[in-house]
Design a protein around this motif. Structure first.
Motif, PDB file in Angstrom:
ATOM      1  N   SER A  81       6.137  -4.319  -6.106  1.00 31.21           N
ATOM      2  CA  SER A  81       5.194  -5.018  -5.270  1.00 31.21           C
ATOM      3  C   SER A  81       4.948  -6.764  -5.267  1.00 31.21           C
ATOM      4  O   SER A  81       4.295  -7.315  -4.443  1.00 31.21           O
ATOM      5  N   THR A  84       5.714  -8.705  -1.959  1.00 35.82           N
ATOM      6  CA  THR A  84       4.728  -8.566  -1.101  1.00 35.82           C
ATOM      7  C   THR A  84       3.494  -9.828  -1.216  1.00 35.82           C
ATOM      8  O   THR A  84       3.164 -10.672  -0.300  1.00 35.82           O
ATOM      9  N   GLU A 109       6.533   3.031   1.522  1.00 33.68           N
ATOM     10  CA  GLU A 109       5.859   1.991   1.079  1.00 33.68           C
ATOM     11  C   GLU A 109       6.345   0.708   1.563  1.00 33.68           C
ATOM     12  O   GLU A 109       5.400  -0.227   1.935  1.00 33.68           O
ATOM     13  N   ALA A 113       4.169  -1.875   3.979  1.00 33.82           N
ATOM     14  CA  ALA A 113       3.979  -3.330   3.512  1.00 33.82           C
ATOM     15  C   ALA A 113       4.672  -4.386   4.647  1.00 33.82           C
ATOM     16  O   ALA A 113       3.964  -5.359   4.723  1.00 33.82           O
TER      17      ALA A 113
END
Length: 320
Positions: A81, A84, A109, A113
Motif C-alpha cells: 500500500s 498509493t 485491489e 486504488a
C-alpha cells in the motif's frame, strides 16, 4: 541473464510491435503513471516524446536504470500500500499497466486504488497475456503446462486472464472497458509451436474453427473510470453482457453447423450432378448404338428380302 534482462527489449516506436501499438493509445501529451516498467523499454520512449513519467517499481536494478533515464521513481511493491500513499494528491492523464496484473497477488485491489489517481478525463491502458491462447490449449491437450522464464507461462505469473475475466475484473473495480485490441501471434511462431505441430489435423481444425480469437496472444484494453451515472451498472450490466455473449456464441455455433450442412449438401449435389452427367452420356452412347443396330437390321433385312425373291425367280425360270 539477470532478472530484469528478461523484460528488457528494443522495439521501433513507429513500427507494428505490440509495445508500439500500446503507446499509440496514449494521447499526444500529458502525464503518465507507469506500473511495473522493469528496466524501462517503454519508459524510454515516453520520456523521449516529452511525457512526464512517474513509475512504480520494486526491483532495485530496474529502479537504477529508470532513475538514469530521468523518470520520477516510486520504489514500492504494487501488492503493498506504500505506493498509493506516495501518490497522494497526484492525478495522471494516463495510467499504463502493461503485462503487470498477472504478476500481482491482489490485482483487484490495485485496480480499485488506481481510480483515485486518474484525472477525470484520463484513461487506463492495460495489457495482459491471454491464457485462452490456442497454444496453451494445445499444450493442455497433451497434458503440458510447463512454466518458463518468460511468455504465457512465465514462472512469476500468479494470475491468468482471458478477455472475459479481465472485463469482469474491471467492471467490479469501477472501470468501464472502452476499446479492445488483440495481439495475434501465429501458433507456429510461438513457444507452443511444437505442441501445435504435434496435434492432429482434426485437433488443430477443432481449435481454429468457429473460434475467432484462437490466436490472440495478448489483450489490450483502454478503460475509463465508471460512475453511478454511466450505463455500466454492476451485476445487471454484467449479466446483460454475458447473455449477449452467450447468444452470439450460440448463433456462431448454429451458423457453423448450418454452413457444414450446406457444404455437405453442395458436395452431395455436385456428386449427383456428376453421376447424372455420366448416365446421360451413357444413355446417348446406347441410343447411338441402338440406331446403328436398327440401321444394320434394316440393311440385313433388305438384303435377305432381295436374296429370297431372287431365289424364287430362279426357281420359276428353272421350271420353264
Amino acid at each position: 541473464m539477470t532478472h530484469i534482462d528478461r523484460y528488457d527489449y528494443a522495439f521501433d516506436p513507429e513500427g507494428d510491435a505490440w509495445a508500439a501499438r500500446v503507446l499509440r493509445r496514449i494521447p499526444p501529451q500529458g502525464s503518465v503513471l507507469e506500473l511495473g516498467p522493469g528496466p524501462g523499454a517503454m519508459t524510454r520512449v515516453l520520456l523521449a516524446r516529452g511525457y512526464a513519467v512517474t513509475v512504480v517499481e520494486n526491483d532495485p536494478e530496474a529502479l537504477s536504470a529508470l532513475q538514469a533515464l530521468g523518470a520520477q521513481c516510486i520504489a514500492s511493491d504494487l501488492d503493498g500500500s506504500d505506493w498509493t500513499a506516495a501518490l497522494a494528491d497526484q492525478q495522471f492523464d494516463v495510467i499504463l499497466a502493461c503485462d503487470v496484473l498477472e504478476h500481482l497477488r491482489r490485482p483487484d485491489e490495485v485496480l480499485r486504488a488506481l481510480n483515485t489517481v486518474l484525472a477525470p478525463t484520463g484513461s487506463l491502458i492495460i495489457s495482459v497475456p491471454n491464457i485462452a491462447y490456442a497454444g496453451v490449449v494445445a499444450g493442455l491437450r497433451q497434458g503440458l503446462f510447463d512454466y518458463s522464464d518468460k511468455g504465457q507461462l512465465d514462472r512469476t505469473h500468479v494470475h491468468f486472464f482471458t478477455r472475459r475475466s479481465l472485463e469482469r475484473n474491471l467492471l467490479d473495480c469501477g472501470w468501464a472497458p472502452r476499446i479492445w485490441e488483440a495481439n495475434r501471434v501465429p501458433l507456429e511462431q510461438s513457444e507452443f509451436a511444437g505442441c501445435w505441430k504435434d496435434l492432429s489435423d482434426a485437433q488443430r481444425s477443432s481449435l481454429r474453427d468457429g473460434w475467432h480469437d484462437f490466436d490472440v496472444y495478448q489483450w489490450m484494453v483502454v478503460a475509463t473510470a465508471s460512475s453511478n451515472s454511466v450505463a455500466w451498472e454492476g451485476a445487471a450490466a454484467r449479466a446483460q453482457v454475458d447473455q449477449l455473449r452467450e447468444e452470439l456464441q450460440a448463433l456462431s455455433l448454429q451458423q457453423k453447423r448450418e454452413l457444414a450442412s450446406l457444404l455437405e449438401h453442395q458436395k452431395a449435389f455436385s456428386e449427383a450432378k456428376e453421376i447424372i452427367e455420366e448416365l446421360q452420356g451413357e444413355v446417348a452412347r446406347l441410343h447411338k448404338q441402338t440406331m446403328l443396330f436398327e440401321t444394320e437390321v434394316q440393311r440385313l433385312g433388305k438384303l435377305l428380302f432381295d436374296r429370297t425373291w431372287l431365289g424364287h425367280l430362279r426357281r420359276l425360270m428353272g421350271h420353264r
